[in-house]
Write a protein that holds these residues in place. Sequence first.
Motif, PDB file in Angstrom:
ATOM      1  N   ALA A 282      -3.278  -5.525   1.066  1.00 22.50           N
ATOM      2  CA  ALA A 282      -2.932  -5.270  -0.332  1.00 22.50           C
ATOM      3  C   ALA A 282      -1.555  -4.616  -0.438  1.00 22.50           C
ATOM      4  CB  ALA A 282      -3.990  -4.379  -0.981  1.00 22.50           C
ATOM      5  N   GLN A 283      -1.306  -3.632   0.405  1.00 23.61           N
ATOM      6  CA  GLN A 283      -0.009  -2.946   0.375  1.00 23.61           C
ATOM      7  C   GLN A 283       1.131  -3.915   0.677  1.00 23.61           C
ATOM      8  OE1 GLN A 283      -0.863  -0.037   3.343  1.00 23.61           O
ATOM      9  NE2 GLN A 283      -2.443   0.917   2.068  1.00 23.61           N
ATOM     10  N   GLU A 284       0.942  -4.761   1.698  1.00 27.45           N
ATOM     11  CA  GLU A 284       1.986  -5.706   2.072  1.00 27.45           C
ATOM     12  C   GLU A 284       2.262  -6.696   0.937  1.00 27.45           C
ATOM     13  OE1 GLU A 284       0.300  -7.367   5.566  1.00 27.45           O
ATOM     14  OE2 GLU A 284       1.024  -5.761   6.905  1.00 27.45           O
ATOM     15  N   ARG A 285       1.204  -7.191   0.296  1.00 25.14           N
ATOM     16  CA  ARG A 285       1.385  -8.193  -0.753  1.00 25.14           C
ATOM     17  C   ARG A 285       1.919  -7.587  -2.045  1.00 25.14           C
ATOM     18  NH1 ARG A 285      -3.770 -12.271   0.579  1.00 25.14           N
ATOM     19  NH2 ARG A 285      -2.970 -12.797   2.666  1.00 25.14           N
ATOM     20  N   VAL A 357      14.570  -0.064  -2.797  1.00 24.86           N
ATOM     21  CA  VAL A 357      13.663  -0.083  -3.943  1.00 24.86           C
ATOM     22  C   VAL A 357      12.732   1.127  -3.927  1.00 24.86           C
ATOM     23  CG1 VAL A 357      11.734  -1.317  -5.002  1.00 24.86           C
ATOM     24  CG2 VAL A 357      13.753  -2.582  -4.255  1.00 24.86           C
ATOM     25  N   LEU A 358      12.138   1.410  -2.763  1.00 32.04           N
ATOM     26  CA  LEU A 358      11.194   2.531  -2.700  1.00 32.04           C
ATOM     27  C   LEU A 358      11.901   3.874  -2.818  1.00 32.04           C
ATOM     28  CD1 LEU A 358       8.640   1.246  -0.035  1.00 32.04           C
ATOM     29  CD2 LEU A 358       8.497   1.152  -2.532  1.00 32.04           C
ATOM     30  N   ASP A 359      13.119   3.970  -2.301  1.00 33.28           N
ATOM     31  CA  ASP A 359      13.882   5.210  -2.477  1.00 33.28           C
ATOM     32  C   ASP A 359      14.172   5.456  -3.955  1.00 33.28           C
ATOM     33  OD1 ASP A 359      13.914   5.815   0.187  1.00 33.28           O
ATOM     34  OD2 ASP A 359      15.927   5.075   0.575  1.00 33.28           O
ATOM     35  N   GLU A 360      14.464   4.381  -4.689  1.00 31.03           N
ATOM     36  CA  GLU A 360      14.702   4.514  -6.130  1.00 31.03           C
ATOM     37  C   GLU A 360      13.423   4.973  -6.831  1.00 31.03           C
ATOM     38  OE1 GLU A 360      16.703   4.652  -9.645  1.00 31.03           O
ATOM     39  OE2 GLU A 360      17.547   4.340  -7.636  1.00 31.03           O
ATOM     40  N   LEU A 361      12.285   4.457  -6.392  1.00 31.70           N
ATOM     41  CA  LEU A 361      11.006   4.881  -6.967  1.00 31.70           C
ATOM     42  C   LEU A 361      10.707   6.347  -6.653  1.00 31.70           C
ATOM     43  CD1 LEU A 361       8.633   1.820  -6.468  1.00 31.70           C
ATOM     44  CD2 LEU A 361       8.997   3.070  -8.603  1.00 31.70           C
ATOM     45  N   ALA A 414       5.656   6.295  -2.650  1.00 34.75           N
ATOM     46  CA  ALA A 414       6.150   5.439  -3.731  1.00 34.75           C
ATOM     47  C   ALA A 414       5.387   4.122  -3.770  1.00 34.75           C
ATOM     48  CB  ALA A 414       7.650   5.177  -3.538  1.00 34.75           C
ATOM     49  N   LEU A 415       5.150   3.536  -2.597  1.00 36.43           N
ATOM     50  CA  LEU A 415       4.390   2.288  -2.556  1.00 36.43           C
ATOM     51  C   LEU A 415       2.960   2.516  -3.038  1.00 36.43           C
ATOM     52  CD1 LEU A 415       4.091  -0.677  -1.900  1.00 36.43           C
ATOM     53  CD2 LEU A 415       3.709  -0.070   0.508  1.00 36.43           C
ATOM     54  N   ALA A 416       2.386   3.672  -2.700  1.00 35.17           N
ATOM     55  CA  ALA A 416       1.022   3.983  -3.145  1.00 35.17           C
ATOM     56  C   ALA A 416       0.945   4.025  -4.665  1.00 35.17           C
ATOM     57  CB  ALA A 416       0.565   5.315  -2.550  1.00 35.17           C
ATOM     58  N   ASP A 439      -0.223   7.973   3.875  1.00 40.14           N
ATOM     59  CA  ASP A 439       0.348   7.840   5.207  1.00 40.14           C
ATOM     60  C   ASP A 439       0.163   6.423   5.726  1.00 40.14           C
ATOM     61  OD1 ASP A 439       1.662   9.681   7.200  1.00 40.14           O
ATOM     62  OD2 ASP A 439       0.202   8.688   8.489  1.00 40.14           O
ATOM     63  N   GLU A 440      -0.939   5.797   5.315  1.00 39.89           N
ATOM     64  CA  GLU A 440      -1.179   4.401   5.688  1.00 39.89           C
ATOM     65  C   GLU A 440      -0.119   3.513   5.049  1.00 39.89           C
ATOM     66  OE1 GLU A 440      -4.601   1.319   4.478  1.00 39.89           O
ATOM     67  OE2 GLU A 440      -5.338   3.136   5.455  1.00 39.89           O
ATOM     68  N   THR A 441       0.224   3.792   3.778  1.00 38.75           N
ATOM     69  CA  THR A 441       1.271   3.013   3.126  1.00 38.75           C
ATOM     70  C   THR A 441       2.617   3.293   3.779  1.00 38.75           C
ATOM     71  OG1 THR A 441       1.476   4.726   1.431  1.00 38.75           O
ATOM     72  CG2 THR A 441       0.159   2.804   0.873  1.00 38.75           C
ATOM     73  N   ALA A 442       2.813   4.491   4.312  1.00 41.35           N
ATOM     74  CA  ALA A 442       4.053   4.794   5.029  1.00 41.35           C
ATOM     75  C   ALA A 442       4.187   3.894   6.255  1.00 41.35           C
ATOM     76  CB  ALA A 442       4.075   6.269   5.457  1.00 41.35           C
ATOM     77  N   GLU A 443       3.053   3.639   6.919  1.00 43.22           N
ATOM     78  CA  GLU A 443       3.087   2.745   8.077  1.00 43.22           C
ATOM     79  C   GLU A 443       3.402   1.315   7.649  1.00 43.22           C
ATOM     80  OE1 GLU A 443      -0.594   3.185  10.113  1.00 43.22           O
ATOM     81  OE2 GLU A 443      -0.229   5.255  10.684  1.00 43.22           O
ATOM     82  N   THR A 444       2.870   0.891   6.504  1.00 41.72           N
ATOM     83  CA  THR A 444       3.173  -0.440   5.988  1.00 41.72           C
ATOM     84  C   THR A 444       4.661  -0.567   5.684  1.00 41.72           C
ATOM     85  OG1 THR A 444       0.973  -0.641   5.016  1.00 41.72           O
ATOM     86  CG2 THR A 444       2.670  -2.105   4.158  1.00 41.72           C
ATOM     87  N   VAL A 445       5.233   0.461   5.058  1.00 38.40           N
ATOM     88  CA  VAL A 445       6.660   0.461   4.730  1.00 38.40           C
ATOM     89  C   VAL A 445       7.488   0.434   6.004  1.00 38.40           C
ATOM     90  CG1 VAL A 445       8.526   1.833   3.740  1.00 38.40           C
ATOM     91  CG2 VAL A 445       6.341   1.651   2.546  1.00 38.40           C
ATOM     92  N   GLN A 446       7.080   1.236   6.991  1.00 39.11           N
ATOM     93  CA  GLN A 446       7.806   1.278   8.252  1.00 39.11           C
ATOM     94  C   GLN A 446       7.799  -0.093   8.910  1.00 39.11           C
ATOM     95  OE1 GLN A 446       5.995   3.784  11.162  1.00 39.11           O
ATOM     96  NE2 GLN A 446       7.352   3.096  12.789  1.00 39.11           N
ATOM     97  N   ALA A 447       6.645  -0.753   8.913  1.00 38.67           N
ATOM     98  CA  ALA A 447       6.543  -2.079   9.529  1.00 38.67           C
ATOM     99  C   ALA A 447       7.435  -3.082   8.811  1.00 38.67           C
ATOM    100  CB  ALA A 447       5.099  -2.555   9.508  1.00 38.67           C
TER     101      ALA A 447
END
Length: 464
Positions: A282-285, A357-361, A414-416, A439-447
Amino acid sequence: MKSAVETLNPTRVRLSIEVPFEELKDSLDAAYKKINQQVTVKGFRKGKIPARVIDQRFGRGAVLEEAVNDALPKFYTEAVNEAEIDVLGQPEVDITELKDGETLNFTAEVDVRPTIEIPDYSGIEVEVDAVEVTDEDIEKSVEQLRERFASTSPVERAAEDGDVVTIDLEAKVDGEVLEDGVASGVSYTIGSGELLDGIDDAVKGLEAGGEATFTSELKGGSAAGKEAEVTVKVTQVAARELPALDDEFAQLASEFDTLDELKADSRKRLENMKQYDQATQAQERVLEKLLELVEVPVPEKLLEDEINTRKHNLEHHQLGQMGLDLEKYLEIQGKTAEEFDTETKDAAVKGIKTQFVLDELVKREKLNVNQEELTEHLMRRAASSGMSPDQFAQAVVEGGQVPLLVGEVARGKALAVVVEAATVKDTNGEVIDLDDDEDETAETVQAASEETPAEDTAEDKTEA
């Protein structure tokens, strides 16, 4: 000092800076002092040479050059702060005018973080896989556990599927035995597919002392990707015996008393794993949909540097660990250099856009990272790196990477926020209420920021 900003394009500006000569006084004094410590003039003590003598003996130009080199970073930084621009990377500086006693004029061209407008993202909808655990999934999980508790016993017969054979291997390329192509006492389960293609057919039917030769493409080592003539000798054949699937096995393999309890626990663990995978999906999509909504110009120099960094990491880290070079990797993957370059560029563009984008958020939503969140993220990163939390923390601090980790956590938050606002449905049409782990979304962003064309291949090779 006076400064003006000219926008060259959405990601690059030119600063024009005019410095009155009197503002160079501190840098001129420092230049004379530095030259004083470096030169010797007969009749003067070291460090006590008058400025006029230095000008006469070594030239006023040398002093001005030293002073300007000292002053430029300070005046450039002042101009950046005054203009309130978010610069990326190092500037290209050009001294346009230097009049002794009058003025210093210079320009600095530098990439800047583009202005990004984040549209309404509440309408984002994505579909993810449904969480479904079947009886077959549970049986497979229990069977894998059963395999781990299998015992072996030597047998005096020909090797069959499922047997564990002890073998010696020797690989030749063009008739020459490879230095890294000899191995003895290797334990191999027939049918596991863990070694070379063709080895199963070669060893099946052989008894202890039997030998066979077959041809196979080497997966790693100095001759990775090449066809080799492999000689395999069986030194022992052992049959695998699985424990009976009953309550006694459950007590042996787990903390449960009955097989039913073990199966119930397997179902719960599989559901948790699939829920985790569903959340990651879900986070990736959602991230992909968000990037589609936003126009993000990418600075050319930043993109060039990112592409070069990714290629360097791939060639000197991932592939190096697998004993491959880029040419052999591309051959194995069946890709051309042009296809590889395109994939690398696409991944770099996505990584840069994701961060922008996420930094702006983060800025728009006024998101902060507290110590507890940073510590939790650090511990997860340490676990994935194979280091202890203390070792990883020390490496992060010594490498000046704390801001990098803070940024990862902030972008994850931000992604969360976006995921929470989005509508997520599974393949059954059910709306999924995700319990977002920031933190899980942080891993998605990192990937998403770090992925390379060889990422999956590198992981597969490492696991093998």
